[in-house]
Design a protein around this motif. Structure first.
Motif, short mmCIF file in Angstrom:
data_model
loop_
_atom_site.label_atom_id
_atom_site.label_comp_id
_atom_site.label_asym_id
_atom_site.label_seq_id
_atom_site.Cartn_x
_atom_site.Cartn_y
_atom_site.Cartn_z
N TRP A 195 26.69 190.39 -11.32
CA TRP A 195 27.44 189.27 -11.88
C TRP A 195 27.98 189.68 -13.24
CZ3 TRP A 195 22.58 185.80 -11.03
CH2 TRP A 195 22.49 185.44 -9.68
N ASP A 196 29.24 189.40 -13.49
CA ASP A 196 29.85 189.61 -14.81
C ASP A 196 29.76 188.30 -15.58
OD1 ASP A 196 30.60 192.27 -14.37
OD2 ASP A 196 32.43 191.66 -13.35
N VAL A 197 29.09 188.34 -16.73
CA VAL A 197 28.89 187.13 -17.52
C VAL A 197 29.30 187.37 -18.97
CG1 VAL A 197 26.97 186.40 -16.05
CG2 VAL A 197 26.51 187.66 -18.16
N THR A 198 29.59 186.27 -19.66
CA THR A 198 29.90 186.30 -21.08
C THR A 198 28.87 185.45 -21.82
OG1 THR A 198 32.26 186.52 -20.63
CG2 THR A 198 31.63 185.82 -22.84
N ALA A 199 28.19 186.06 -22.78
CA ALA A 199 27.17 185.36 -23.56
C ALA A 199 27.45 185.60 -25.05
CB ALA A 199 25.78 185.86 -23.18
#
Length: 297
Positions: A193-197
């Protein structure tokens, strides 16, 4: 030019066939066919290409539909508004809605609508498949990120987004090792999964340990601590605020829009108009936070 024949031509063009148009309008198929044939004869033009079970607008037919459809719609809506005279909606209203929205919000929406409009016989069917509104007799459908369909019109009334969440007991990997995950994907789905945090963009490698068909089941499994999952923020907002679940980041490119769709503005009944207004009143801003508050309330 015969206005009635022109109206029937636009009805057939909008629904893509004589049979569907006849069922939608409650008119005999033979009558529609004869009216369109009369219009073609009067204009000395072929408006439809007829072959087997297929019906396709000719170039001239498409031009006529584009130029006259909006005018006829405006005339019809004006007449309907005058005829209605402010009367209250009544009669049957059939709606198809997706599973998660139905489980979390549709019960309250349906109940408040029924209390406001007791003369409407309201029926809601829960399913995620793309139903054929005309063939199956639906007045309105609610769908998530629907594909473009020239035969349907509508509006987006809610927005949401996917986030990756997990129980505080599930450790987040600090290297390339996969984390246990609960997914809705079938076998062969994404392995990461590609996520932005807050720390920026990152990729989380996953190892599916459960594959479930419902987002409600996915959320319950994540609450139990079996692994991480991608879920709508509206579905886990309360869990995040209480610390029951931890936010690992927002899924990139995961904007969700819920649309209310219906076959045509020209065929828009007072019942459908009332329900669209009901949706707007329930979700005036249409934000994920508003949906989350409605779900948790």
């Amino acid at each position: 030019m015969d206005l009635l024949a022109l109206t029937d031509f636009n009805l057939v063009a909008r629904h893509g066939g004589f049979g569907r148009a006849a069922r939608a309008a409650g008119r005999p198929k033979a009558t529609l066919s004869r009216r369109v044939a009369d219009l073609e004869a009067a204009l000395s033009l072929r408006l439809f290409e007829r072959g087997g079970r297929m019906l396709k607008l000719t170039e001239e037919g498409r031009a006529l539909h584009e130029r006259t459809g909006a005018l006829l719609t405006e005339l019809d809506e004006t007449a309907a508004s005058i005829a209605a005279g402010g009367g209250r909606p009544r009669g049957p209203l059939r709606i198809s809605a997706p599973l998660v929205f139905s489980q979390t919000a549709m019960g309250r929406l349906a109940a408040s609508f029924a209390l406001q409009y007791p003369e409407v016989r309201f029926e809601v069917t829960t399913e995620d498949r793309a139903v054929d509104m005309v063939e199956e007799g639906y007045d309105l459908v609610i769908r998530v990120n629907p594909a473009s369909d020239e035969s349907l019109v509508g509006r987006a009334f809610l927005h949401d987004r996917l986030v990756v969440v997990a129980s505080p007991d599930v450790p987040r990997s600090t290297d390339d090792r996969a984390v246990p995950a609960v997914v809705r994907d079938r076998i062969g789905g994404s392995a990461s999964w590609d996520v932005t945090a807050q720390a920026g963009r990152t990729r989380i490698a996953i190892e599916p340990v459960l594959r479930l068909s419902s987002l409600i089941m996915v959320r319950d499994a994540v609450r139990a601590g079996v692994g991480a999952a991608r879920l709508p923020i509206s579905l886990v907002s309360h869990d995040l605020s209480t610390g029951r679940l931890v936010h690992w980041g927002d899924v990139e490119g995961s904007q969700i829009a819920l649309w209310a769709l219906y076959p045509s503005r020209r065929l828009l009944s007072t019942r459908v108009s009332a329900f669209l207004d009901h949706l707007k009143a329930a979700f005036p801003t249409g934000t994920p936070e508003e949906l989350a508050a409605y779900v948790s309330g």
